[in-house]
Design a protein around this motif. Structure first.
Motif, PDB file in Angstrom:
ATOM      1  N   THR A 150       0.831  -1.194   0.000  1.00 42.96           N
ATOM      2  CA  THR A 150       0.000   0.000   0.000  1.00 42.96           C
ATOM      3  C   THR A 150       0.871   1.251   0.000  1.00 42.96           C
ATOM      4  OG1 THR A 150      -1.804  -1.103   1.173  1.00 42.96           O
ATOM      5  CG2 THR A 150      -1.743   1.299   1.274  1.00 42.96           C
ATOM      6  N   LEU A 151       0.534   2.190  -0.872  1.00 44.54           N
ATOM      7  CA  LEU A 151       1.261   3.456  -0.979  1.00 44.54           C
ATOM      8  C   LEU A 151       0.349   4.603  -0.554  1.00 44.54           C
ATOM      9  CD1 LEU A 151       2.871   2.997  -4.522  1.00 44.54           C
ATOM     10  CD2 LEU A 151       3.849   2.360  -2.312  1.00 44.54           C
ATOM     11  N   ARG A 152       0.961   5.647  -0.036  1.00 43.76           N
ATOM     12  CA  ARG A 152       0.232   6.894   0.206  1.00 43.76           C
ATOM     13  C   ARG A 152       0.584   7.840  -0.932  1.00 43.76           C
ATOM     14  NH1 ARG A 152       1.922  11.267   3.330  1.00 43.76           N
ATOM     15  NH2 ARG A 152       3.290   9.975   4.604  1.00 43.76           N
ATOM     16  N   SER A 153      -0.410   8.199  -1.721  1.00 43.17           N
ATOM     17  CA  SER A 153      -0.181   8.946  -2.955  1.00 43.17           C
ATOM     18  C   SER A 153      -0.774  10.348  -2.882  1.00 43.17           C
ATOM     19  CB  SER A 153      -0.789   8.201  -4.146  1.00 43.17           C
ATOM     20  OG  SER A 153      -0.226   6.909  -4.280  1.00 43.17           O
ATOM     21  N   SER A 154      -0.094  11.293  -3.519  1.00 49.27           N
ATOM     22  CA  SER A 154      -0.569  12.668  -3.612  1.00 49.27           C
ATOM     23  C   SER A 154      -0.216  13.213  -4.989  1.00 49.27           C
ATOM     24  CB  SER A 154       0.055  13.557  -2.531  1.00 49.27           C
ATOM     25  OG  SER A 154      -0.282  13.110  -1.233  1.00 49.27           O
ATOM     26  N   THR A 155      -1.046  14.112  -5.499  1.00 52.06           N
ATOM     27  CA  THR A 155      -0.839  14.665  -6.845  1.00 52.06           C
ATOM     28  C   THR A 155      -0.997  16.179  -6.830  1.00 52.06           C
ATOM     29  OG1 THR A 155      -1.573  12.661  -7.990  1.00 52.06           O
ATOM     30  CG2 THR A 155      -1.749  14.730  -9.198  1.00 52.06           C
ATOM     31  N   PHE A 156      -0.032  16.853  -7.455  1.00 50.16           N
ATOM     32  CA  PHE A 156      -0.077  18.305  -7.630  1.00 50.16           C
ATOM     33  C   PHE A 156      -0.455  18.599  -9.070  1.00 50.16           C
ATOM     34  CE2 PHE A 156       2.055  22.302  -8.844  1.00 50.16           C
ATOM     35  CZ  PHE A 156       1.492  23.167  -7.907  1.00 50.16           C
ATOM     36  N   PHE A 157      -1.457  19.457  -9.267  1.00 52.36           N
ATOM     37  CA  PHE A 157      -1.922  19.779 -10.611  1.00 52.36           C
ATOM     38  C   PHE A 157      -1.105  20.956 -11.166  1.00 52.36           C
ATOM     39  CE2 PHE A 157      -6.157  18.402  -8.648  1.00 52.36           C
ATOM     40  CZ  PHE A 157      -5.918  17.066  -8.955  1.00 52.36           C
ATOM     41  N   ILE A 158      -0.463  20.735 -12.299  1.00 55.12           N
ATOM     42  CA  ILE A 158       0.344  21.776 -12.935  1.00 55.12           C
ATOM     43  C   ILE A 158      -0.513  22.462 -13.997  1.00 55.12           C
ATOM     44  CG2 ILE A 158       2.460  22.279 -14.215  1.00 55.12           C
ATOM     45  CD1 ILE A 158       3.580  19.628 -13.134  1.00 55.12           C
ATOM     46  N   LYS A 159      -0.746  23.758 -13.814  1.00 54.07           N
ATOM     47  CA  LYS A 159      -1.625  24.499 -14.706  1.00 54.07           C
ATOM     48  C   LYS A 159      -0.877  25.664 -15.352  1.00 54.07           C
ATOM     49  CE  LYS A 159      -5.363  23.586 -11.405  1.00 54.07           C
ATOM     50  NZ  LYS A 159      -6.404  24.167 -10.544  1.00 54.07           N
ATOM     51  N   HIS A 160      -1.326  26.017 -16.554  1.00 50.40           N
ATOM     52  CA  HIS A 160      -0.791  27.182 -17.262  1.00 50.40           C
ATOM     53  C   HIS A 160      -1.965  27.961 -17.829  1.00 50.40           C
ATOM     54  CE1 HIS A 160       1.958  29.705 -19.494  1.00 50.40           C
ATOM     55  NE2 HIS A 160       1.334  29.408 -20.619  1.00 50.40           N
ATOM     56  N   ASN A 161      -2.116  29.191 -17.382  1.00 53.83           N
ATOM     57  CA  ASN A 161      -3.262  30.018 -17.789  1.00 53.83           C
ATOM     58  C   ASN A 161      -4.587  29.306 -17.535  1.00 53.83           C
ATOM     59  OD1 ASN A 161      -1.534  32.081 -18.651  1.00 53.83           O
ATOM     60  ND2 ASN A 161      -1.424  31.247 -20.740  1.00 53.83           N
ATOM     61  N   GLY A 162      -4.649  28.602 -16.413  1.00 59.98           N
ATOM     62  CA  GLY A 162      -5.871  27.922 -16.026  1.00 59.98           C
ATOM     63  C   GLY A 162      -6.077  26.558 -16.651  1.00 59.98           C
ATOM     64  N   LYS A 163      -5.223  26.163 -17.593  1.00 62.64           N
ATOM     65  CA  LYS A 163      -5.354  24.870 -18.256  1.00 62.64           C
ATOM     66  C   LYS A 163      -4.424  23.852 -17.602  1.00 62.64           C
ATOM     67  CE  LYS A 163      -4.717  22.554 -22.706  1.00 62.64           C
ATOM     68  NZ  LYS A 163      -4.277  22.689 -24.118  1.00 62.64           N
ATOM     69  N   LEU A 164      -4.943  22.660 -17.352  1.00 63.01           N
ATOM     70  CA  LEU A 164      -4.137  21.595 -16.769  1.00 63.01           C
ATOM     71  C   LEU A 164      -3.190  21.039 -17.827  1.00 63.01           C
ATOM     72  CD1 LEU A 164      -3.737  19.834 -14.181  1.00 63.01           C
ATOM     73  CD2 LEU A 164      -5.309  18.193 -15.242  1.00 63.01           C
ATOM     74  N   ILE A 165      -1.887  21.102 -17.566  1.00 67.21           N
ATOM     75  CA  ILE A 165      -0.909  20.616 -18.539  1.00 67.21           C
ATOM     76  C   ILE A 165      -0.089  19.447 -18.020  1.00 67.21           C
ATOM     77  CG2 ILE A 165      -0.726  22.864 -19.676  1.00 67.21           C
ATOM     78  CD1 ILE A 165       1.975  23.219 -18.205  1.00 67.21           C
ATOM     79  N   GLY A 166      -0.117  19.234 -16.716  1.00 70.05           N
ATOM     80  CA  GLY A 166       0.686  18.145 -16.164  1.00 70.05           C
ATOM     81  C   GLY A 166       0.284  17.812 -14.741  1.00 70.05           C
ATOM     82  N   MET A 167       0.836  16.732 -14.241  1.00 64.38           N
ATOM     83  CA  MET A 167       0.615  16.320 -12.861  1.00 64.38           C
ATOM     84  C   MET A 167       1.942  15.853 -12.276  1.00 64.38           C
ATOM     85  SD  MET A 167      -2.882  14.057 -13.072  1.00 64.38           S
ATOM     86  CE  MET A 167      -4.375  14.639 -13.908  1.00 64.38           C
ATOM     87  N   LEU A 168       2.236  16.290 -11.063  1.00 64.61           N
ATOM     88  CA  LEU A 168       3.416  15.840 -10.343  1.00 64.61           C
ATOM     89  C   LEU A 168       2.936  14.972  -9.186  1.00 64.61           C
ATOM     90  CD1 LEU A 168       6.534  16.054 -10.141  1.00 64.61           C
ATOM     91  CD2 LEU A 168       6.183  17.900  -8.490  1.00 64.61           C
ATOM     92  N   CYS A 169       3.292  13.697  -9.224  1.00 64.70           N
ATOM     93  CA  CYS A 169       2.745  12.736  -8.272  1.00 64.70           C
ATOM     94  C   CYS A 169       3.834  12.184  -7.358  1.00 64.70           C
ATOM     95  CB  CYS A 169       2.078  11.578  -9.013  1.00 64.70           C
ATOM     96  SG  CYS A 169       0.822  12.104 -10.200  1.00 64.70           S
ATOM     97  N   ILE A 170       3.512  12.029  -6.095  1.00 62.00           N
ATOM     98  CA  ILE A 170       4.433  11.457  -5.113  1.00 62.00           C
ATOM     99  C   ILE A 170       3.763  10.245  -4.476  1.00 62.00           C
ATOM    100  CG2 ILE A 170       5.706  11.828  -2.975  1.00 62.00           C
ATOM    101  CD1 ILE A 170       5.912  14.760  -3.669  1.00 62.00           C
ATOM    102  N   ASN A 171       4.437   9.102  -4.536  1.00 60.77           N
ATOM    103  CA  ASN A 171       3.924   7.864  -3.961  1.00 60.77           C
ATOM    104  C   ASN A 171       4.897   7.378  -2.889  1.00 60.77           C
ATOM    105  OD1 ASN A 171       1.711   7.605  -5.930  1.00 60.77           O
ATOM    106  ND2 ASN A 171       3.363   7.279  -7.401  1.00 60.77           N
TER     107      ASN A 171
END
Length: 230
Positions: A86-107
């Motif tokens: 079991t992992l504890r996961s979190s995700t940061f939403f990377i946005k540019h001008n309000g548009k989602l362009i990427g995700m940075l995830c830590i597990n």
């Protein structure tokens, strides 16, 4: 080639991998290509993934529910490692001008710390007590806003595996096997897969059709019916 706007995050991924240590996997997703979204990963042995792996089931669901519009990150939800831990996961939403362009995830894989904790408990408790009282399921993680997804995140290196896993979850939910599905059950599964974002991945229709023992034309027909009903 990764979105130029994500170049600094590629370096950040490497930095976090070294800084946090071997129990933390950091994965950077570029949403330009959902089929090969991972453009940088540190300590990938934790989930078993490599650069070029697709989006996960949780990431696809986030794209469908558009929760990133009102949230900047998602904290402390459950994932499963390549070895079933079991992992504890979190995700940061990377946005540019309000548009989602990427995700940075830590597990985070805390299994080593659990083992140390149990070893300490064994110093002051009989082995039977440790096994019966302390070796069971862990306490729920403290929930911090934004709320964590109810679905467990699974990690795969191919679209076929992502689709196959999604179908397996649905078959388990209904308690049936693919060769015994009724038309109603099949459309129920496809509707759930559509809501989960599986068809955002190119080629997923073929893999879903194979897993459900039906034709691609049938899947497209069901999807068309679902959209009409919506």
């Amino acid at each position: 080639m990764a979105n130029p706007l994500l170049q600094q995050y590629i370096r950040l991924t490497e930095f976090l991998g070294h800084t946090l240590g071997p129990d933390y996997e950091i994965a950077l997703h570029d949403l330009t290509d959902k089929n090969r979204s991972i453009v940088a990963i540190a300590n990938g042995y934790i989930s078993g993934r490599e650069v070029g792996a697709p989006l996960t089931n949780v990431a696809l669901k986030i794209l469908m529910d558009k929760s990133y519009d009102t949230q900047d990150y998602r904290l402390h939800y459950r994932g499963v490692s390549a070895t079933g831990r079991t992992l504890r996961s979190s995700t940061f939403f990377i946005k540019h001008n309000g548009k989602l362009i990427g995700m940075l995830c830590i597990n985070f894989d805390d299994s080593r710390y659990r083992e140390v904790g149990l070893s300490i408990q064994r110093l002051c408790h009989p082995d039977r007590f440790v096994q019966d009282e302390l070796g069971g399921p862990s306490l729920p993680l403290v929930t911090l806003a934004p709320a964590m997804p109810s679905e467990t995140e699974s990690f795969h290196n191919s679209i076929e595996a992502v689709a196959g896993d999604a179908v397996s979850r649905e078959l388990e939910r209904l308690g049936v096997t693919a060769d015994r599905l009724t038309p109603e059950e099949r459309i129920d599964i496809i509707a759930s897969l559509e809501a989960g974002g599986i068809f955002l991945l190119k080629g997923a229709v073929k893999d879903v059709a194979d897993a459900l023992h039906c034709s691609q034309a049938s899947v497209y027909r069901y999807l068309s019916q679902i959209k009409k009903e919506e």
